[in-house]
Design a protein around this motif. Sequence first.
Motif, PDB file in Angstrom:
ATOM      1  N   VAL A  48      -0.204   3.969 -14.245  1.00  0.00           N
ATOM      2  CA  VAL A  48       0.924   4.693 -13.404  1.00  0.00           C
ATOM      3  C   VAL A  48       0.760   4.456 -11.689  1.00  0.00           C
ATOM      4  CG1 VAL A  48       1.664   6.815 -12.961  1.00  0.00           C
ATOM      5  CG2 VAL A  48       1.361   6.266 -15.382  1.00  0.00           C
ATOM      6  N   GLY A  49      -0.475   4.870 -11.571  1.00  0.00           N
ATOM      7  CA  GLY A  49      -0.853   4.393 -10.069  1.00  0.00           C
ATOM      8  C   GLY A  49      -0.651   3.199  -9.380  1.00  0.00           C
ATOM      9  N   LYS A  50      -0.902   2.129 -10.282  1.00  0.00           N
ATOM     10  CA  LYS A  50      -0.899   0.821  -9.816  1.00  0.00           C
ATOM     11  C   LYS A  50       0.685   0.315  -9.873  1.00  0.00           C
ATOM     12  CE  LYS A  50      -2.998  -2.179  -8.333  1.00  0.00           C
ATOM     13  NZ  LYS A  50      -3.398  -2.145  -6.979  1.00  0.00           N
ATOM     14  N   THR A  51       1.365   1.128 -10.827  1.00  0.00           N
ATOM     15  CA  THR A  51       2.839   0.810 -10.714  1.00  0.00           C
ATOM     16  C   THR A  51       3.599   1.413  -9.570  1.00  0.00           C
ATOM     17  OG1 THR A  51       2.937   0.714 -13.316  1.00  0.00           O
ATOM     18  CG2 THR A  51       5.055   1.350 -12.295  1.00  0.00           C
ATOM     19  N   ILE A  52       3.279   2.559  -9.431  1.00  0.00           N
ATOM     20  CA  ILE A  52       3.797   3.303  -8.059  1.00  0.00           C
ATOM     21  C   ILE A  52       3.418   2.397  -6.750  1.00  0.00           C
ATOM     22  CG2 ILE A  52       3.615   5.363  -6.472  1.00  0.00           C
ATOM     23  CD1 ILE A  52       3.237   6.926  -9.212  1.00  0.00           C
ATOM     24  N   ASP A  53       2.192   1.940  -6.566  1.00  0.00           N
ATOM     25  CA  ASP A  53       1.957   1.293  -5.679  1.00  0.00           C
ATOM     26  C   ASP A  53       2.707  -0.215  -5.365  1.00  0.00           C
ATOM     27  OD1 ASP A  53      -0.003   0.141  -3.476  1.00  0.00           O
ATOM     28  OD2 ASP A  53      -0.998  -1.139  -4.965  1.00  0.00           O
ATOM     29  N   VAL A  54       2.941  -1.068  -6.633  1.00  0.00           N
ATOM     30  CA  VAL A  54       3.564  -2.019  -6.557  1.00  0.00           C
ATOM     31  C   VAL A  54       4.945  -1.593  -6.221  1.00  0.00           C
ATOM     32  CG1 VAL A  54       4.587  -3.792  -8.006  1.00  0.00           C
ATOM     33  CG2 VAL A  54       2.247  -3.283  -8.345  1.00  0.00           C
ATOM     34  N   LEU A  55       5.723  -0.785  -6.763  1.00  0.00           N
ATOM     35  CA  LEU A  55       7.039  -0.420  -6.491  1.00  0.00           C
ATOM     36  C   LEU A  55       7.093   0.035  -4.947  1.00  0.00           C
ATOM     37  CD1 LEU A  55       7.990   1.545  -9.549  1.00  0.00           C
ATOM     38  CD2 LEU A  55       8.806  -0.607  -9.050  1.00  0.00           C
ATOM     39  N   LEU A  56       6.303   0.791  -4.531  1.00  0.00           N
ATOM     40  CA  LEU A  56       6.237   1.173  -3.193  1.00  0.00           C
ATOM     41  C   LEU A  56       6.190  -0.144  -2.156  1.00  0.00           C
ATOM     42  CD1 LEU A  56       6.212   3.279  -1.078  1.00  0.00           C
ATOM     43  CD2 LEU A  56       3.840   3.605  -1.080  1.00  0.00           C
ATOM     44  N   GLN A  57       5.299  -1.156  -2.432  1.00  0.00           N
ATOM     45  CA  GLN A  57       5.299  -2.149  -1.720  1.00  0.00           C
ATOM     46  C   GLN A  57       6.509  -3.149  -1.791  1.00  0.00           C
ATOM     47  OE1 GLN A  57       1.907  -4.545  -2.663  1.00  0.00           O
ATOM     48  NE2 GLN A  57       0.587  -2.854  -2.669  1.00  0.00           N
ATOM     49  N   ILE A  58       7.063  -3.079  -3.024  1.00  0.00           N
ATOM     50  CA  ILE A  58       8.453  -3.718  -3.196  1.00  0.00           C
ATOM     51  C   ILE A  58       9.607  -3.002  -2.158  1.00  0.00           C
ATOM     52  CG2 ILE A  58      10.411  -4.221  -4.595  1.00  0.00           C
ATOM     53  CD1 ILE A  58       8.170  -4.993  -6.547  1.00  0.00           C
ATOM     54  N   HIS A  59       9.487  -1.883  -2.222  1.00  0.00           N
ATOM     55  CA  HIS A  59      10.423  -1.172  -1.419  1.00  0.00           C
ATOM     56  C   HIS A  59      10.064  -1.065  -0.036  1.00  0.00           C
ATOM     57  CE1 HIS A  59      13.027   2.287   0.015  1.00  0.00           C
ATOM     58  NE2 HIS A  59      11.929   2.635   0.515  1.00  0.00           N
ATOM     59  N   LEU A  60       9.103  -1.097   0.712  1.00  0.00           N
ATOM     60  CA  LEU A  60       8.788  -1.356   1.763  1.00  0.00           C
ATOM     61  C   LEU A  60       8.975  -2.746   2.343  1.00  0.00           C
ATOM     62  CD1 LEU A  60       5.337   0.590   2.374  1.00  0.00           C
ATOM     63  CD2 LEU A  60       7.623   1.390   3.024  1.00  0.00           C
ATOM     64  N   LYS A  61       8.731  -3.768   1.680  1.00  0.00           N
ATOM     65  CA  LYS A  61       9.141  -5.139   1.792  1.00  0.00           C
ATOM     66  C   LYS A  61      10.696  -5.419   2.037  1.00  0.00           C
ATOM     67  CE  LYS A  61       5.021  -7.554   0.562  1.00  0.00           C
ATOM     68  NZ  LYS A  61       4.629  -8.451  -0.443  1.00  0.00           N
ATOM     69  N   ARG A  62      11.522  -4.788   1.081  1.00  0.00           N
ATOM     70  CA  ARG A  62      12.662  -4.871   1.081  1.00  0.00           C
ATOM     71  C   ARG A  62      13.461  -4.108   2.466  1.00  0.00           C
ATOM     72  NH1 ARG A  62      14.715  -3.718  -5.004  1.00  0.00           N
ATOM     73  NH2 ARG A  62      13.957  -5.736  -5.904  1.00  0.00           N
TER      74      ARG A  62
END
Length: 70
Positions: A48-62
Amino acid sequence: MQLRFMNDTKNIFLAWASSFTSVMAALETRDVITIVSAIVLPVIFFTVGKTIDVLLQIHLKRKDKSNDEK
């Protein structure tokens, strides 16, 4: 990319190392709730923590990409 892989590997190692005593207790007592809390929950929390991390990185890059286009 290599640095990210090393950070992920280090995080996995730290997650398992911190739950080592719980895993040993679970193996000794062989109680279902102890096994679940020692083995299954750390895996779920890490996922769950890694999923949140990846989704946050994708959001910030977009977000950065859309700001660069303006």
